[in-house]
Write a protein that holds these residues in place. Structure first.
Motif, PDB file in Angstrom:
ATOM      1  N   TRP A 217     -10.741   5.296 -24.568  1.00 23.23           N
ATOM      2  CA  TRP A 217     -11.019   5.706 -23.191  1.00 23.23           C
ATOM      3  C   TRP A 217     -12.510   6.020 -23.034  1.00 23.23           C
ATOM      4  N   ASP A 218     -13.086   6.604 -24.076  1.00 26.19           N
ATOM      5  CA  ASP A 218     -14.485   7.043 -24.000  1.00 26.19           C
ATOM      6  C   ASP A 218     -15.472   5.887 -23.958  1.00 26.19           C
ATOM      7  N   LEU A 219     -15.016   4.671 -24.193  1.00 25.47           N
ATOM      8  CA  LEU A 219     -15.893   3.501 -24.103  1.00 25.47           C
ATOM      9  C   LEU A 219     -16.251   3.162 -22.660  1.00 25.47           C
ATOM     10  N   TYR A 220     -15.548   3.760 -21.705  1.00 21.13           N
ATOM     11  CA  TYR A 220     -15.711   3.384 -20.306  1.00 21.13           C
ATOM     12  C   TYR A 220     -16.034   4.598 -19.433  1.00 21.13           C
ATOM     13  N   GLN A 221     -16.860   4.366 -18.416  1.00 21.51           N
ATOM     14  CA  GLN A 221     -17.033   5.327 -17.332  1.00 21.51           C
ATOM     15  C   GLN A 221     -16.155   4.862 -16.178  1.00 21.51           C
ATOM     16  N   ARG A 222     -15.222   5.714 -15.799  1.00 18.39           N
ATOM     17  CA  ARG A 222     -14.219   5.290 -14.816  1.00 18.39           C
ATOM     18  C   ARG A 222     -14.858   4.796 -13.528  1.00 18.39           C
ATOM     19  N   ASP A 223     -15.904   5.477 -13.070  1.00 17.29           N
ATOM     20  CA  ASP A 223     -16.509   5.093 -11.798  1.00 17.29           C
ATOM     21  C   ASP A 223     -17.371   3.837 -11.914  1.00 17.29           C
ATOM     22  N   LYS A 224     -17.539   3.328 -13.148  1.00 19.14           N
ATOM     23  CA  LYS A 224     -18.321   2.108 -13.340  1.00 19.14           C
ATOM     24  C   LYS A 224     -17.433   0.880 -13.562  1.00 19.14           C
ATOM     25  N   LEU A 225     -16.137   1.081 -13.630  1.00 16.74           N
ATOM     26  CA  LEU A 225     -15.239  -0.065 -13.806  1.00 16.74           C
ATOM     27  C   LEU A 225     -15.263  -0.948 -12.567  1.00 16.74           C
ATOM     28  N   PRO A 226     -15.003  -2.243 -12.723  1.00 16.18           N
ATOM     29  CA  PRO A 226     -15.085  -3.157 -11.582  1.00 16.18           C
ATOM     30  C   PRO A 226     -14.145  -2.740 -10.448  1.00 16.18           C
ATOM     31  N   ALA A 227     -14.622  -2.929  -9.228  1.00 19.23           N
ATOM     32  CA  ALA A 227     -13.785  -2.666  -8.059  1.00 19.23           C
ATOM     33  C   ALA A 227     -12.705  -3.728  -7.965  1.00 19.23           C
ATOM     34  N   TYR A 228     -11.662  -3.433  -7.201  1.00 22.97           N
ATOM     35  CA  TYR A 228     -10.599  -4.406  -7.020  1.00 22.97           C
ATOM     36  C   TYR A 228     -10.155  -4.386  -5.567  1.00 22.97           C
ATOM     37  N   ASN A 229      -9.500  -5.451  -5.174  1.00 22.65           N
ATOM     38  CA  ASN A 229      -9.038  -5.584  -3.791  1.00 22.65           C
ATOM     39  C   ASN A 229      -7.525  -5.419  -3.758  1.00 22.65           C
ATOM     40  N   PRO A 230      -7.016  -4.333  -3.178  1.00 22.93           N
ATOM     41  CA  PRO A 230      -5.572  -4.124  -3.140  1.00 22.93           C
ATOM     42  C   PRO A 230      -4.867  -4.861  -2.008  1.00 22.93           C
ATOM     43  N   ALA A 231      -5.615  -5.599  -1.198  1.00 27.62           N
ATOM     44  CA  ALA A 231      -5.019  -6.269  -0.041  1.00 27.62           C
ATOM     45  C   ALA A 231      -4.157  -7.448  -0.480  1.00 27.62           C
ATOM     46  N   ARG A 232      -3.106  -7.680   0.285  1.00 32.53           N
ATOM     47  CA  ARG A 232      -2.295  -8.872   0.046  1.00 32.53           C
ATOM     48  C   ARG A 232      -2.990 -10.106   0.614  1.00 32.53           C
ATOM     49  N   PRO A 233      -2.725 -11.265   0.028  1.00 29.79           N
ATOM     50  CA  PRO A 233      -3.276 -12.496   0.596  1.00 29.79           C
ATOM     51  C   PRO A 233      -2.759 -12.719   2.017  1.00 29.79           C
ATOM     52  N   ALA A 234      -3.631 -13.119   2.897  1.00 29.74           N
ATOM     53  CA  ALA A 234      -3.241 -13.386   4.279  1.00 29.74           C
ATOM     54  C   ALA A 234      -2.199 -14.498   4.313  1.00 29.74           C
ATOM     55  N   ALA A 235      -1.167 -14.304   5.109  1.00 29.75           N
ATOM     56  CA  ALA A 235      -0.105 -15.289   5.353  1.00 29.75           C
ATOM     57  C   ALA A 235       0.771 -15.553   4.136  1.00 29.75           C
ATOM     58  N   ALA A 236       0.658 -14.731   3.104  1.00 30.05           N
ATOM     59  CA  ALA A 236       1.523 -14.925   1.930  1.00 30.05           C
ATOM     60  C   ALA A 236       2.936 -14.448   2.260  1.00 30.05           C
ATOM     61  N   PRO A 237       3.968 -15.176   1.835  1.00 34.22           N
ATOM     62  CA  PRO A 237       5.344 -14.769   2.146  1.00 34.22           C
ATOM     63  C   PRO A 237       5.757 -13.542   1.334  1.00 34.22           C
ATOM     64  N   GLU A 238       6.648 -12.760   1.895  1.00 32.17           N
ATOM     65  CA  GLU A 238       7.098 -11.536   1.234  1.00 32.17           C
ATOM     66  C   GLU A 238       7.712 -11.818  -0.133  1.00 32.17           C
ATOM     67  N   ILE A 239       8.368 -12.940  -0.286  1.00 30.65           N
ATOM     68  CA  ILE A 239       9.066 -13.250  -1.530  1.00 30.65           C
ATOM     69  C   ILE A 239       8.094 -13.428  -2.698  1.00 30.65           C
ATOM     70  N   ALA A 240       6.817 -13.643  -2.406  1.00 34.44           N
ATOM     71  CA  ALA A 240       5.834 -13.818  -3.470  1.00 34.44           C
ATOM     72  C   ALA A 240       5.532 -12.522  -4.210  1.00 34.44           C
ATOM     73  N   PHE A 241       5.931 -11.394  -3.629  1.00 31.59           N
ATOM     74  CA  PHE A 241       5.573 -10.092  -4.182  1.00 31.59           C
ATOM     75  C   PHE A 241       6.775  -9.419  -4.855  1.00 31.59           C
ATOM     76  N   HIS A 242       6.530  -8.237  -5.412  1.00 34.41           N
ATOM     77  CA  HIS A 242       7.612  -7.433  -5.958  1.00 34.41           C
ATOM     78  C   HIS A 242       7.273  -5.967  -5.719  1.00 34.41           C
ATOM     79  N   GLN A 243       8.110  -5.069  -6.165  1.00 37.44           N
ATOM     80  CA  GLN A 243       7.953  -3.655  -5.819  1.00 37.44           C
ATOM     81  C   GLN A 243       7.345  -2.807  -6.936  1.00 37.44           C
ATOM     82  N   SER A 244       6.797  -3.468  -7.945  1.00 36.78           N
ATOM     83  CA  SER A 244       6.035  -2.782  -9.000  1.00 36.78           C
ATOM     84  C   SER A 244       6.816  -1.668  -9.678  1.00 36.78           C
ATOM     85  N   THR A 245       8.122  -1.873  -9.824  1.00 40.17           N
ATOM     86  CA  THR A 245       8.960  -0.804 -10.367  1.00 40.17           C
ATOM     87  C   THR A 245       8.646  -0.474 -11.822  1.00 40.17           C
ATOM     88  N   GLU A 246       8.127  -1.444 -12.583  1.00 35.49           N
ATOM     89  CA  GLU A 246       7.822  -1.147 -13.979  1.00 35.49           C
ATOM     90  C   GLU A 246       6.820  -0.010 -14.109  1.00 35.49           C
TER      91      GLU A 246
END
Length: 488
Positions: free
Chosen positions: A231-260
């Protein structure tokens, strides 16, 4: 027979055996769990010096794809050289031999051709029952092939150090351990440290034999519980940003509920930005922990003077989401789940330090390993040898790579379980095209098209308005070649 004659005969046999062992290409086959191509050698911020060094000694595959983005179907496909549909296997809870009792596996084929085959760690996905490794594939009992990720409780002498990861503590418990855990403990406190130690021991045991040693690391699969120094190898605020948005016009069936990761839907709490950042931090820490353990195994290989006679293969079983598209973990046909890291380093590789954009699939590993070892082709393989690409990284061996995944994402665990819908996906050099088909009728219930010539390719489903109708049709025909549409 005189004593002298007997002694000479024994010496001849010993000399012949040693020559046999020396002339064989040994194989070190290393697999990671839930690792997408998040390595330094792929341009990632992950700290992976040992894997980066391995890439410099072989060929790095930039476009390698699993056949289904969940452990058991992916590993079973990879190790038999057969697609999930051929095996009839789409779930984690069914052993492939329940469906195909006599199917060949890569280690079994190696064993039948004079190799000592050993398994240390998670290679076949069989944690659901202790007895369900694959004994016929191995020359000795498997080590730590049976376990549950949620049972990876740190084993230490004395008092357990405090957990410095706390933000995700109230999100959920992952089995017997916190979802995130950051403690000052030795590497051997967790599964992967013990896997590395046993792999080093086994190398010393088999070093004078032609061997196929499979080493399966459990990380960076959740829980996110690498020792604190990683964990100490990384600075949390320096980790790459990510995009939590879903792809536009993607069908609901392409996703899941992240239960794991997030737990049962009825009890789910959506992670705060701080909790998401901690989980991402833990994922990167797990990658560096894995890298360090792999480094110990390769160092042992070098210690025994075997590096120049050993083929090293490193791969992940499938990709992973850590918040992108609003998803956590796997079980989609998106690029982040389908794409895997793959490095192949033959002995004294002539193309060391190269990378290739050739499209390849994980079921290609079986025929590749056997070809590099000079063994006969196993019958019935659905993959192809990657040796031409190793000789010329600019060459190609196939037009497309294929991934599939059912819905629901975790169908019933019974051996003959059938999904309701199957998503079948083709990746070409520039496109990913996916059809979601009713499993019984074959009718298409949704489709997706993503343009990978774009900078941010999987954020806009363009199937309704493709940039090129011709390119879409070409991708569709490639998909139909592997997954023919049912007659209606």
């Amino acid at each position: 027979m005189t004593f002298r004659t007997a002694a000479l005969g024994a010496l001849v046999l010993l000399t012949t055996a040693l020559a046999h062992a020396t002339n064989h290409t040994r194989v070190l086959f290393i697999m990671a769990d839930d690792l997408r191509p998040e390595l330094g050698c792929y341009g990632s911020a992950a700290v992976t010096p040992h894997l980066d060094a391995l890439a410099r000694s072989g060929t790095l595959f930039r476009r390698a794809y699993c056949q289904q983005a969940v452990c058991n179907p992916s590993r079973s496909s990879m190790l038999t050289g057969l697609r999930p549909g051929t095996l009839g296997l789409y779930v984690n809870g069914t052993h492939f031999r329940e469906l195909k009792p006599d199917v060949l596996t890569l280690p079994l084929w190696m064993k039948q051709h004079g190799y000592t085959t050993r398994c240390v760690g998670k290679i076949f996905h069989n944690w659901h029952t202790k007895e369900h490794g694959d004994p016929r594939s191995w020359s000795a009992p498997e080590f730590l092939h049976y376990a549950n990720h949620g049972d990876d409780v740190p084993q230490v002498t004395g008092t357990l150090p405090p957990n410095f990861a706390s933000l995700s503590g109230n999100l959920r418990q992952y089995g017997k351990v916190p979802l995130c855990e950051c403690r000052e403990v030795p590497d051997e406190a967790y599964y992967d440290g013990r896997v590395a130690a046993e792999a080093v021991r086994v190398l010393g045991e088999v070093k004078d034999q032609p061997f196929f040693l499979a080493v399966g690391f459990w990380k960076p699969h959740a829980p996110f519980n690498a020792p604190k120094k990683y964990w100490d190898l990384y600075q949390r605020d320096k980790l790459p940003a990510y995009n939590p948005a879903r792809p536009a016009a993607a069908p609901e069936i392409a996703f899941h509920q992240s239960t794991e990761i997030l737990g049962p839907v009825e009890n789910q709490k959506q992670p705060t930005a701080e909790q998401a950042a901690e989980m991402r931090h833990g994922y990167y820490a797990g990658i560096s922990y894995l890298d360090a353990q792999l480094g110990k195994v390769i160092a042992a290989l070098e210690h025994h003077g075997l590096r120049d006679s050993t083929l090293i293969v490193f791969s992940g079983d499938h990709g992973y989401h850590i918040g992108e598209h609003g998803l956590w973990a796997k079980t989609t046909n998106f690029e982040l789940d389908a794409r895997v890291p793959l490095i192949i380093a033959p002995p004294k590789a002539k193309q060391a330090g190269t990378s290739t954009d050739a499209l390849v699939e994980m079921l290609d590993l079986f025929p590749t390993v056997t070809a590099l070892c000079g063994l006969p082709d196993a019958p019935g393989m659905e993959g192809v040898s990657l040796v031409p690409v190793l000789k010329d990284p600019k060459s190609t061996v196939k037009e497309a790579a294929y991934t599939q995944h059912p819905r629901p994402p975790y169908p019933d665990r019974s051996p003959r379980a059938k999904p309701e819908v199957m998503g079948v996906s083709v990746r070409t050099p520039t496109l990913r095209y996916t059809e979601w088909r009713d499993f019984e009728s074959g009718s298409v219930v949704a489709s997706e098209l993503y343009d990978h010539s774009r900078e941010d390719p999987e954020m806009n489903n363009t199937v309704a308005h493709p940039v090129s109708a011709v390119a879409l049709e070409q991708a569709r025909q490639l998909l139909y070649r592997q997954f023919p549409p049912q007659q209606r």
